[in-house]
Design a protein around this motif. Structure first.
Motif, PDB file in Angstrom:
ATOM      1  N   CYS A  49     -12.704  -2.156  14.676  1.00 54.06           N
ATOM      2  CA  CYS A  49     -11.300  -1.768  14.511  1.00 54.06           C
ATOM      3  C   CYS A  49     -10.540  -2.039  15.803  1.00 54.06           C
ATOM      4  O   CYS A  49     -10.866  -1.491  16.858  1.00 54.06           O
ATOM      5  N   TYR A  52       0.830  -1.202   0.000  1.00 59.08           N
ATOM      6  CA  TYR A  52       0.000   0.000   0.000  1.00 59.08           C
ATOM      7  C   TYR A  52       0.866   1.253   0.000  1.00 59.08           C
ATOM      8  O   TYR A  52       1.830   1.344   0.759  1.00 59.08           O
ATOM      9  N   SER A  79     -14.470  -0.947   8.566  1.00 56.21           N
ATOM     10  CA  SER A  79     -15.861  -1.349   8.306  1.00 56.21           C
ATOM     11  C   SER A  79     -16.383  -2.291   9.385  1.00 56.21           C
ATOM     12  O   SER A  79     -17.582  -2.357   9.634  1.00 56.21           O
ATOM     13  N   SER A 125     -10.891   7.568   5.139  1.00 52.25           N
ATOM     14  CA  SER A 125     -11.716   6.388   5.382  1.00 52.25           C
ATOM     15  C   SER A 125     -12.158   6.313   6.839  1.00 52.25           C
ATOM     16  O   SER A 125     -13.304   5.936   7.137  1.00 52.25           O
ATOM     17  N   LEU A 158      -8.986   2.098   0.305  1.00 59.92           N
ATOM     18  CA  LEU A 158      -9.388   0.694   0.264  1.00 59.92           C
ATOM     19  C   LEU A 158      -8.988  -0.038   1.542  1.00 59.92           C
ATOM     20  O   LEU A 158      -9.786  -0.793   2.115  1.00 59.92           O
ATOM     21  N   LEU A 159      -7.764   0.185   1.981  1.00 61.46           N
ATOM     22  CA  LEU A 159      -7.297  -0.460   3.210  1.00 61.46           C
ATOM     23  C   LEU A 159      -8.106   0.021   4.404  1.00 61.46           C
ATOM     24  O   LEU A 159      -8.484  -0.774   5.278  1.00 61.46           O
ATOM     25  N   ASP A 166     -11.175   1.051   4.435  1.00 63.69           N
ATOM     26  CA  ASP A 166     -12.512   0.445   4.397  1.00 63.69           C
ATOM     27  C   ASP A 166     -12.469  -0.974   4.958  1.00 63.69           C
ATOM     28  O   ASP A 166     -13.404  -1.419   5.628  1.00 63.69           O
ATOM     29  N   GLU A 167     -11.370  -1.695   4.698  1.00 60.51           N
ATOM     30  CA  GLU A 167     -11.225  -3.049   5.243  1.00 60.51           C
ATOM     31  C   GLU A 167     -11.075  -3.009   6.767  1.00 60.51           C
ATOM     32  O   GLU A 167     -11.662  -3.814   7.491  1.00 60.51           O
ATOM     33  N   ILE A 168     -10.266  -2.054   7.242  1.00 61.24           N
ATOM     34  CA  ILE A 168      -9.959  -1.984   8.671  1.00 61.24           C
ATOM     35  C   ILE A 168     -11.132  -1.452   9.486  1.00 61.24           C
ATOM     36  O   ILE A 168     -11.470  -1.980  10.557  1.00 61.24           O
TER      37      ILE A 168
END
Length: 327
Positions: A235, A217, A232, A254, A225-226, A228-230
């Motif tokens: 956390c 990254y 969503s 994000s 994008l990262l 959104d993964e972390i």
């Protein structure tokens, strides 16, 4: 008709040494000069003006290797190098390696065929020995990559210390669940950053696991994008060290989208202290490097090498500094 390559083979010296003898360069040993002159006589070599220009005279061109021109760090680095070289009468040619060893080989071949006066390597997947085998006695300097060398001049940031100090800062501030975001993990530079991250935990008796590392990254888009993964889901991190300011900016955006409060719930630190840090809200904290000083020293050394000056291998390591802002 005999060529410089023929003379080099017969005399057992490099093409660059043959070129220096033909052009009466002072920095040639008497033994090498004698071997070259004997080979010239045996081969009945005739110095051709056009051939000499093509093979031995300065092209006033410096090659610069980078992995990716769109990379948020390498693009401005190349700009600085180009500006400094232009001010002293040289132009640069940029070669993208795309993290490919085969691409590196092709670039080194251009140097040995005298298409370039010198080469500046800002990223490599090869060892010094592998590089030297390819470039032989041509002028090569390492910029940015913390390559361990004995025969090549190196100018680089102390990546390990920069990350170590920033990681310790976050841990001492009470951030106990940190994430290290890396670029291409296969490079020595990124490996040094990870070592610094781990050591900072160890020295404060904190646990550090492989799960605290992600790689691949670097850009704003990748940060989004990262993030959104972390963010969503649930956390588990309260601090992130991003490998670039642009990645950090994406992560910050994000985090806001997912309702994560920065810096109340999460701290973010970028890398390189680009001006983008001043455009976010809150303003991004970042690790400031010494790129301008590094490039200045690099070009100064480059000119001395091109002038044929002989001196011990140069290794300059620059210290980063954590710039605290709002994140």
């Amino acid at each position: 008709m005999a060529t410089i390559l023929d003379i080099a083979r017969l005399s057992g010296v490099s093409k660059s040494t043959v070129s220096r003898v033909i052009n009466n360069h002072p920095h040639v040993s008497e033994d090498s000069r004698t071997k070259v002159m004997e080979a010239i006589e045996k081969l009945s070599f005739v110095r051709n003006a056009r051939g000499v220009h093509l093979r031995t005279q300065s092209t006033k061109t410096i090659g610069v290797t980078i992995p990716d021109l769109d990379h948020p760090y390498f693009s401005p680095l190349v700009g600085m190098i180009a500006s400094k070289c232009r001010n002293v009468g040289y132009k640069i040619v940029v070669f993208q390696t795309f993290y490919s060893i085969e691409e590196e080989y092709e670039i080194y071949e251009k140097l040995t065929e005298n298409e370039l006066d010198a080469l500046i390597i800002t990223h490599t997947l090869l060892s010094e020995q592998e590089i030297k085998q390819r470039v032989r006695n041509n002028v090569v300097l390492i910029c940015n990559e913390p390559l361990q060398t004995r025969h090549l001049d190196v100018f680089s940031l102390d990546e390990r210390d920069a990350v170590y100090s920033s990681t310790q800062y976050l841990l001492k501030e009470g951030r106990n669940h940190l994430l290290m975001c890396m670029d291409e993990e296969i490079t020595p530079l990124q490996q040094q950053r990870w070592e610094g991250f781990k050591q900072a935990h160890l020295d404060l008796n904190k646990i550090c696991t492989i799960q605290q590392k992600v790689s691949g990254y670097a850009t704003i888009e990748e940060g989004l994008l990262l993030g959104d993964e972390i963010f969503s889901g649930q956390c588990n991190y309260d601090g992130i060290l991003a490998g670039s300011d642009f990645l950090a900016a994406g992560l910050l955006s994000s985090a806001k989208k997912h309702g994560v409060s920065v810096p109340k719930e999460l701290s973010i630190i970028g890398f390189d202290n680009h001006s983008i840090c001043l455009t976010t809200f809150p303003a991004l904290s970042s690790i400031k490097n010494q790129t301008e000083l590094m490039v200045k020293d690099l070009v100064s050394c480059l000119l001395d090498r091109l002038d044929g000056k002989e001196f011990a291998t140069v290794r300059k390591v620059y210290k980063g500094a954590l710039v605290i802002r709002g994140t």
